[in-house]
Design a protein around this motif. Structure first.
Motif, PDB file in Angstrom:
ATOM      1  N   HIS A 203      41.197   0.272  12.949  1.00  0.00           N
ATOM      2  CA  HIS A 203      41.749  -0.990  12.440  1.00  0.00           C
ATOM      3  C   HIS A 203      42.656  -1.603  13.508  1.00  0.00           C
ATOM      4  CE1 HIS A 203      44.141  -3.733   9.954  1.00  0.00           C
ATOM      5  NE2 HIS A 203      43.282  -3.551   8.950  1.00  0.00           N
ATOM      6  N   THR A 240      30.155  -1.017   3.004  1.00  0.00           N
ATOM      7  CA  THR A 240      31.546  -1.058   2.532  1.00  0.00           C
ATOM      8  C   THR A 240      32.114  -2.458   2.723  1.00  0.00           C
ATOM      9  OG1 THR A 240      31.861   1.267   3.098  1.00  0.00           O
ATOM     10  CG2 THR A 240      33.847  -0.055   2.754  1.00  0.00           C
ATOM     11  N   ARG A 243      30.516  -4.778   0.047  1.00  0.00           N
ATOM     12  CA  ARG A 243      31.019  -4.577  -1.318  1.00  0.00           C
ATOM     13  C   ARG A 243      32.431  -5.136  -1.479  1.00  0.00           C
ATOM     14  NH1 ARG A 243      28.960   0.989  -0.463  1.00  0.00           N
ATOM     15  NH2 ARG A 243      26.820   1.044  -1.257  1.00  0.00           N
ATOM     16  N   VAL A 244      33.276  -4.893  -0.466  1.00  0.00           N
ATOM     17  CA  VAL A 244      34.656  -5.387  -0.541  1.00  0.00           C
ATOM     18  C   VAL A 244      34.699  -6.904  -0.460  1.00  0.00           C
ATOM     19  CG1 VAL A 244      36.883  -5.430   0.664  1.00  0.00           C
ATOM     20  CG2 VAL A 244      35.677  -3.266   0.355  1.00  0.00           C
ATOM     21  N   ALA A 245      33.883  -7.478   0.417  1.00  0.00           N
ATOM     22  CA  ALA A 245      33.936  -8.922   0.651  1.00  0.00           C
ATOM     23  C   ALA A 245      33.142  -9.715  -0.376  1.00  0.00           C
ATOM     24  CB  ALA A 245      33.422  -9.240   2.045  1.00  0.00           C
ATOM     25  N   TYR A 291      45.403   3.040   8.265  1.00  0.00           N
ATOM     26  CA  TYR A 291      44.092   2.818   7.637  1.00  0.00           C
ATOM     27  C   TYR A 291      43.120   3.888   8.124  1.00  0.00           C
ATOM     28  CZ  TYR A 291      46.471  -1.504   6.671  1.00  0.00           C
ATOM     29  OH  TYR A 291      47.411  -2.416   6.249  1.00  0.00           O
ATOM     30  N   GLY A 295      37.146   2.365   3.770  1.00  0.00           N
ATOM     31  CA  GLY A 295      37.440   1.632   2.543  1.00  0.00           C
ATOM     32  C   GLY A 295      38.810   0.982   2.588  1.00  0.00           C
ATOM     33  N   GLU A 296      39.810   1.747   3.012  1.00  0.00           N
ATOM     34  CA  GLU A 296      41.168   1.210   3.124  1.00  0.00           C
ATOM     35  C   GLU A 296      41.223   0.083   4.149  1.00  0.00           C
ATOM     36  OE1 GLU A 296      44.211   4.856   2.413  1.00  0.00           O
ATOM     37  OE2 GLU A 296      42.632   5.234   3.891  1.00  0.00           O
ATOM     38  N   MET A 298      38.739  -1.954   5.182  1.00  0.00           N
ATOM     39  CA  MET A 298      38.053  -3.166   4.704  1.00  0.00           C
ATOM     40  C   MET A 298      38.831  -3.852   3.584  1.00  0.00           C
ATOM     41  SD  MET A 298      35.427  -3.730   6.564  1.00  0.00           S
ATOM     42  CE  MET A 298      34.222  -2.932   7.644  1.00  0.00           C
ATOM     43  N   GLU A 299      39.430  -3.068   2.715  1.00  0.00           N
ATOM     44  CA  GLU A 299      40.245  -3.659   1.639  1.00  0.00           C
ATOM     45  C   GLU A 299      41.374  -4.496   2.227  1.00  0.00           C
ATOM     46  OE1 GLU A 299      39.977  -3.844  -1.538  1.00  0.00           O
ATOM     47  OE2 GLU A 299      38.452  -2.333  -2.055  1.00  0.00           O
ATOM     48  N   GLN A 300      42.038  -3.973   3.265  1.00  0.00           N
ATOM     49  CA  GLN A 300      43.130  -4.716   3.870  1.00  0.00           C
ATOM     50  C   GLN A 300      42.623  -5.961   4.598  1.00  0.00           C
ATOM     51  OE1 GLN A 300      44.098  -5.325   7.254  1.00  0.00           O
ATOM     52  NE2 GLN A 300      45.936  -6.422   6.544  1.00  0.00           N
ATOM     53  N   SER A 303      41.427  -8.683   2.101  1.00  0.00           N
ATOM     54  CA  SER A 303      42.375  -9.111   1.074  1.00  0.00           C
ATOM     55  C   SER A 303      43.283 -10.192   1.601  1.00  0.00           C
ATOM     56  CB  SER A 303      43.224  -7.920   0.607  1.00  0.00           C
ATOM     57  OG  SER A 303      44.080  -7.464   1.662  1.00  0.00           O
TER      58      SER A 303
END
Length: 304
Positions: A203, A240, A243-245, A291, A295-296, A298-300, A303
């Motif tokens: 990241h 991943t 799915r997140v986006a 990160y 998953g962590e 991509m979530e950040q 978001s």
């Protein structure tokens, strides 16, 4: 107030690192061929030119640290013979200029922190690469070896040296993630080749923290893999992100290896290459990733 020179300071990592250093009270000098075009924002711009091997002496004299990020973008253009030479020269000649400057100009530089790449390694199934592994035998491996050797000469001058072999940097501001995301704008999660190739990634927040940590931690020295501790396959990374986006609003597609070879030429080797690099050595210094999982990360990133 300590002063940090950054080469490649207007790139993805350089921009983010400059922001952090200014927030922490450091003075930042960015080396540029055209310093008069620099936008100040609290930053000083100084001249250098690797073709003429010229550099601003006052900048070197002011510096406490040098962060060396300069190098032509490996994925920006097709790998013609001329482009491949440009990629090598941009790294080795810039390192040589730093070495010569530190050797000939009186200075107080304590440490040089240089970028490198996980392209250093070869490809062996199920092997986890550590910093003591030998280099690979392809173009990027040869390039990275020359890059590291060229900057390693600063150790002869009694300077500390840190080299970060960096994986794919994930950022919404540019780099590989921006390219991965492009098809997703139209609803396609596009997996490259079989999708089973392992991607060493990190990241943007963590790679910037690694560089800052190398500045503030005078015990940190040597070569480190700058990768998250949980590498993933290309398929897992892409899905991943999708799915997140996009939730469920996407279709999975594959670009076969032969199509990538036609489109990218020799560069396709790197896109399809599988490299599992270990983050254990940098973790053993006490560094904790913000990160550590895809998953962590991509979530950040999505978001924001």
């Amino acid at each position: 107030m300590e002063t940090v020179i950054i080469t490649g300071g207007t790139g993805l990592v350089g921009t983010a690192l400059t922001r952090l250093l200014l927030e922490r009270g450091y003075k930042v000098i960015i080396l540029s061929r055209y310093p008069e075009k620099g936008n100040n924002n609290g930053v000083t711009y100084a001249h250098w030119n690797i073709d003429t091997q010229s550099i601003d002496k006052e900048a070197i004299q002011q510096a406490d640290y040098i962060v060396h990020l300069a190098g032509a973008n490996v994925g920006e253009k097709r790998w013609t013979a001329a482009r491949k030479q440009e990629i090598v020269d941009s790294r080795t000649k810039s390192s040589e200029l730093i070495y010569t400057a530190l050797k000939t100009i009186p200075n107080k530089v304590k440490k040089v922190i240089s970028s490198s790449a996980t392209g250093y390694y070869g490809e062996f199934n199920d092997h986890i690469f550590t910093e003591t592994d030998p280099p690979g035998n392809d173009y990027l491996a040869h390039t990275t070896v020359a890059w590291e050797q060229s900057i390693s000469k600063v150790k002869e001058l009694d300077k500390q040296l840190v080299i970060f072999r960096t994986g794919i940097i994930l950022s919404r501001e540019g780099g590989a993630l921006k390219e991965f995301y492009q098809p997703l704008r139209f609803g396609f999660a596009t997996i490259l080749g079989s999708g089973e190739q392992i991607i060493p990634w990190i990241h943007i927040h963590d790679i910037v923290r690694l560089y800052f940590n190398a500045i503030v931690n005078d015990k940190l020295e040597g070569t480190y893999n700058a990768v998250a501790p949980n590498p993933v396959t290309n398929r897992e990374l892409i899905l991943t992100m999708a799915r997140v986006a996009k939730g469920r609003s996407f279709m999975t597609t594959y670009v076969p290896g032969f199509a990538l070879k036609l489109a990218l030429g020799e560069m396709s080797v790197e896109v399809l290459k599988s490299v599992k690099a270990s983050a254990a050595k940098i973790q053993q210094t006490g560094f904790q990733f913000s990160y550590p999982t895809i998953g962590e990360a991509m979530e950040q990133l999505f978001s924001q």
